[in-house]
Write a protein that holds these residues in place. Structure first.
Motif, mmCIF file in Angstrom:
data_model
loop_
_atom_site.group_PDB
_atom_site.id
_atom_site.type_symbol
_atom_site.label_atom_id
_atom_site.label_comp_id
_atom_site.label_asym_id
_atom_site.label_seq_id
_atom_site.Cartn_x
_atom_site.Cartn_y
_atom_site.Cartn_z
ATOM 1 N N HIS A 314 53.863 52.411 48.856
ATOM 2 C CA HIS A 314 52.737 51.771 49.388
ATOM 3 C C HIS A 314 53.000 52.520 50.300
ATOM 4 O O HIS A 314 51.175 53.582 50.533
ATOM 5 N N GLU A 342 54.403 41.372 43.729
ATOM 6 C CA GLU A 342 53.914 41.318 44.923
ATOM 7 C C GLU A 342 54.265 42.215 46.001
ATOM 8 O O GLU A 342 53.016 42.200 46.742
ATOM 9 N N CYS A 345 51.928 45.406 45.377
ATOM 10 C CA CYS A 345 50.690 45.023 44.714
ATOM 11 C C CYS A 345 49.930 44.061 46.078
ATOM 12 O O CYS A 345 48.660 44.261 46.096
ATOM 13 N N ARG A 346 50.664 43.455 46.676
ATOM 14 C CA ARG A 346 49.919 42.526 47.556
ATOM 15 C C ARG A 346 49.447 43.344 49.089
ATOM 16 O O ARG A 346 47.937 43.878 49.101
ATOM 17 N N ILE A 349 46.372 44.941 47.582
ATOM 18 C CA ILE A 349 45.092 43.909 47.980
ATOM 19 C C ILE A 349 43.741 44.517 49.055
ATOM 20 O O ILE A 349 43.438 44.715 49.309
ATOM 21 N N GLU A 350 45.221 44.020 50.289
ATOM 22 C CA GLU A 350 45.107 43.916 51.363
ATOM 23 C C GLU A 350 44.484 44.971 52.580
ATOM 24 O O GLU A 350 43.406 45.382 53.101
ATOM 25 N N GLN A 369 49.302 37.731 36.311
ATOM 26 C CA GLN A 369 49.672 38.684 36.867
ATOM 27 C C GLN A 369 48.896 40.501 36.419
ATOM 28 O O GLN A 369 49.337 41.050 37.615
ATOM 29 N N THR A 372 46.842 40.032 38.912
ATOM 30 C CA THR A 372 46.955 41.058 40.590
ATOM 31 C C THR A 372 46.409 42.590 40.903
ATOM 32 O O THR A 372 46.651 43.381 40.704
ATOM 33 N N ARG A 375 43.613 43.764 40.577
ATOM 34 C CA ARG A 375 43.155 43.461 42.245
ATOM 35 C C ARG A 375 43.199 44.934 42.817
ATOM 36 O O ARG A 375 43.167 45.439 44.123
ATOM 37 N N ALA A 376 44.615 45.155 42.462
ATOM 38 C CA ALA A 376 45.732 45.886 43.115
ATOM 39 C C ALA A 376 44.981 47.831 42.665
ATOM 40 O O ALA A 376 45.818 49.068 43.882
#
Length: 622
Positions: A314, A342, A345-346, A349-350, A369, A372, A375-376
Motif C-alpha cells: 500500500h 482485505e 484492498c480495504r 478503497i478508503e 471478492q 472488493t 472497488r480497490a
C-alpha cells in the motif's frame, strides 16, 4: 581505462554501473528488473545509470511498429532474428528462415511490412543502431555494464555487449534475467567470450556482491548465483538463493525511464498510450508450490511463494504514484496473495484514489471478492482460465472448475474488470467430448468477454511437461528459429526456452474445429457487431424479467415469479438445490425442477449438482 573506484559505498569502494534495457522490452513501462537493481546498488553507495535503448528504437520505428514487434509471440523469434546479424554477422539463410516459418506471413500482415523491409532492418538499420549506441554512450566511464534479458531482448543485448567489449575490454559485462535461468546462463557464458558473468536467479543480493568483488579487483565466482569462466575454461553453475524478506527490498527506481521518455518525446515513443508502473508484491506461486500447472514454465526453479506485507505494498503504491505522477500499475506477481483481498484492498478503497491495477489471480474468486478488487482499483485480471472443461482443468492441475471460471468471467464483467484469457488444448488424457461440451457451452457465454485466442500449448522450459518423465512427451527439440538466430557454437538445447514436441494421448487438432469456430464467432460478436450480446435480468418485487439478446437476430424475454425468481438469484454465485431450498424454506425437488428449467432455456448452467445463473443484474449497484 583509469579506475573509476572511489570511496563511499558501504563496502568501502564505489563503482559506476550501467544497466541496459534493450529492445524488444515494452516501451510503455520501465524495467522493474533494472529499477530494483539500481535502487539496491545505489543503497550500497554505487553510482548507477539505466539506459532505456528500447525507447530509442520505439522512437526510431514509431510507436505502432515497435509495439507490434514487442507484443508478437510466434514460433519464429522475429525480434531475436532481427538483431542476429548485428550480434553475430550476416548469414545467407534468410529465405530458408522465411520458408521454415509459415506463421511469419501473419506477422508480416500485422506489421503491414514485407519481408524485404525486415531484411533491411536486420542487415542495415539494426547494425547501424547498435554501432550508434556503442559510440554515442561513453561505456568506458563504467566499470560494469549489466544487461537484463527477458523474452526477445536477448540478441539485441548480446549485439551491444559485444561491441562494448571490443571497444572497452576492461569493462565487465554482466547478464541476467529470465533468459539466464538454470543452465541457460552458464551456456551463454561458455559460448560468448564477451560475457564476463551471468547472474542466475534472483539478482538482488548477487549483483551487489558481484559489484563489490569487481570493485576490489577480485573474482566474483565465489558469489552464489554468479556464473563465469574458471581458469581451466569450465563455467561455474548454480542459482542465487531466493530472497525471502521482500519488505527489505527498495522501491524500484524509474527515474531514468521517465528522463528518457521526456527526452525522446512521449508522443514519439508511446503515441496515445499511457505509461504504467510495474510493481512487485510477491514472488513464486503459492498454487504452483502445491500443484505446478503442467504447461507453465514460469518461476524457473524459484516456485517458493513469498509476498510483501500488505502495508508495504500500500505504501509503495502511494510513494511511486506520487513520485512519477502515474496512477496505472501492473503487478508482476504470478498470483495474488489472498491476504490482500482485505488487508490491501480495504485501505485502497478508503484512500478513494483512482488507480488502475493489473493482477494475476486464481480463477476461484467469488462475487464479493471481485467486487472488493474492483472497488480497490484492480481493473484488469489474468486469472488463468485456460479451459471451460473441468476434466481438462484437472489434467493441467489448475485446481479450478468450469463453473468457477464462468463465475469469474461473469462477475468480473459486471464489476467492470477486464479479464485476459486464452482457451488452450493439447493436454494428455483429454477427450473429444471435453471439447464438444465446450463448443456447446460457448453460445451461452457470448454475453461475456471472449478469449483472446485459442490453440495448443507451447512447450516451455521448466514446465512439468518438460521436466518430468511421467508425461507422454517425445521428440523434444528447440524451436527451429533458434538455429537461424544463434551461431552453431551455442548449444540450443541448453538455451532454448521453447521447444517443438510430440504429445501422446491428445485430441487431434483437426477434431477441434467446432471449438475454434466457436471462439471466432464469440470474438466477432464483440469486435464486429454493432450491438454486443446481452443477457441481463431486471428485478421487481417477487418477480424477475430476463432479457436475452445473445442471438444477434432475436430478443427473448422471460418472466419468472416466486420460487423461480428467488432461486435464480440465489444461484448467481453457484449453489445447489438443497442449499437454495434451505434458504427459501422450499422442497429440494421443487427447487431442482426450477433450476433444470433454467438450464433447458440456456439461462443457467450446471455441473456435478451445482448451478450457476448466467444473466447479469441490470442494476449496476448490486
Amino acid at each position: 581505462m583509469e579506475s573509476t573506484i572511489t570511496r563511499g559505498s558501504k563496502s568501502g569502494l564505489r563503482e559506476r554501473v550501467a544497466l541496459v534495457n534493450m529492445p524488444f522490452a515494452g516501451a510503455n513501462r520501465p524495467s522493474i528488473q533494472c529499477g530494483l537493481l539500481k535502487a539496491g546498488l545505489v543503497r550500497e553507495g554505487h553510482d548507477v545509470d539505466v539506459h532505456y535503448l528500447n525507447l530509442e528504437l520505439a522512437a526510431e520505428l514509431g510507436e505502432e511498429t515497435y509495439r507490434k514487434l514487442s507484443d508478437l509471440r510466434w514460433d519464429h523469434l522475429l525480434g531475436e532474428w532481427l538483431f542476429s546479424a548485428a550480434a553475430f554477422g550476416p548469414r545467407e539463410d534468410e529465405e530458408e528462415y522465411r520458408d521454415a516459418h509459415p506463421s511469419l506471413q501473419e506477422t508480416l500482415k500485422q506489421l503491414e511490412r514485407d519481408f524485404d523491409e525486415l531484411r533491411r532492418m536486420r542487415n542495415e538499420l539494426f547494425p547501424q543502431l547498435i554501432a550508434r549506441w556503442a559510440d554515442r554512450i561513453d561505456w568506458g566511464a563504467y566499470r560494469i555494464v549489466g544487461f537484463t534479458s527477458t523474452f526477445e531482448q536477448n540478441v539485441s543485448s548480446l549485439a551491444l555487449a559485444r561491441r562494448i567489449k571490443e571497444k572497452w575490454p576492461e569493462v565487465v559485462i554482466v547478464f541476467g534475467g529470465a533468459n539466464y535461468d538454470g543452465e541457460m546462463g552458464p551456456e551463454y557464458v561458455r559460448a560468448f567470450p564477451w560475457i564476463d558473468y551471468a547472474v542466475v536467479g534472483e539478482g538482488d543480493r548477487a549483483l551487489p556482491a558481484l559489484v563489490a568483488r569487481v570493485a576490489s579487483n577480485e573474482s566474483a565466482l565465489d558469489v552464489p548465483g554468479v556464473a563465469g569462466r574458471r581458469e581451466d575454461g569450465a563455467v561455474k553453475n548454480g542459482s542465487a538463493p531466493i530472497i525471502r524478506d521482500l519488505d527489505a527490498l527498495p522501491d524500484p527506481d524509474y527515474d531514468d525511464f521517465f528522463a528518457a521518455l521526456m527526452r525522446l518525446g512521449r508522443q514519439e515513443v508511446l503515441g496515445e498510450a499511457l505509461p504504467l508502473l510495474l510493481f512487485e508484491s510477491a514472488r513464486g506461486c503459492w498454487w504452483g508450490a502445491k500443484h505446478h500447472c503442467t504447461f507453465c514454465g514460469l518461476n524457473a526453479l524459484g516456485m517458493t511463494y513469498r509476498s510483501k506485507s500488505p502495508e508495504r505494498v500500500h505504501d509503495e503504491l502511494r510513494r511511486q504514484s506520487a513520485r512519477y505522477q502515474i496512477a496505472n500499475f501492473e503487478a508482476v506477481d504470478n498470483i495474488l496473495d489472498m491476504r490482500y483481498l482485505e488487508a490491501l484492498c480495504r485501505p485502497l478503497i478508503e484512500d478513494r484514489v483512482d488507480y488502475s491495477i493489473f493482477y494475476e489471480v486464481k480463477a476461484n474468486l467469488k462475487r464479493e471478492q471481485l467486487h472488493t478488487l474492483s472497488r480497490a482499483g484492480i481493473r484488469i485480471l489474468q486469472p488463468g482460465i485456460e479451459s471451460l472443461s473441468t476434466h481438462v482443468l484437472k489434467l493441467m492441475r489448475k485446481g479450478t472448475t468450469m463453473l468457477q471460471n464462468v463465475r469469474l468471467m461473469k462477475w468480473a464483467h459486471y464489476y467492470g474488470i477486464s479479464v485476459a484469457w486464452n482457451l488452450l488444448t493439447g493436454f494428455p488424457g483429454e477427450t473429444l467430448e471435453d471439447y464438444e461440451r465446450q463448443a456447446r457451452l460457448m453460445p451461452l457465454l457470448v454475453h461475456l468477454p471472449p478469449p483472446s485466442g485459442g490453440g495448443s500449448i507451447w512447450m516451455e522450459r521448466f514446465s512439468p511437461y518438460f521436466m518430468e518423465d511421467s508425461f507422454p512427451v517425445t521428440d523434444l527439440e528447440p524451436w527451429k528459429a533458434y538455429s537461424y538466430v544463434y551461431p552453431p557454437e551455442l548449444d540450443a538445447r541448453k538455451i532454448a526456452y521453447f521447444f517443438t514436441y510430440t504429445m501422446g494421448d491428445v485430441v487431434p487438432g483437426e477434431s477441434l474445429k467446432d471449438v475454434q469456430l466457436g471462439i471466432e464467432h464469440w470474438q466477432k460478436r464483440w469486435t464486429e457487431s454493432s450491438k454486443r450480446p446481452i443477457l441481463v435480468y431486471q428485478r421487481a418485487p417477487d418477480w424477475i424479467q430476463i432479457v436475452d439478446q445473445r442471438d444477434a437476430a432475436d430478443t427473448n424475454v422471460h418472466a419468472f415469479q416466486g420460487l423461480e425468481a428467488a432461486a435464480y438469484e440465489l444461484c448467481g454465485d453457484t449453489s445447489t438445490p438443497p442449499r437454495v431450498a434451505g434458504e427459501l424454506g422450499a422442497e429440494a425437488d421443487d427447487v431442482e425442477a426450477a433450476l433444470r428449467k433454467f438450464c433447458d432455456l440456456g439461462l443457467m448452467i450446471e455441473e456435478d449438482g451445482r448451478y450457476l445463473s448466467l444473466a447479469l443484474p441490470v442494476n449496476a449497484n448490486w
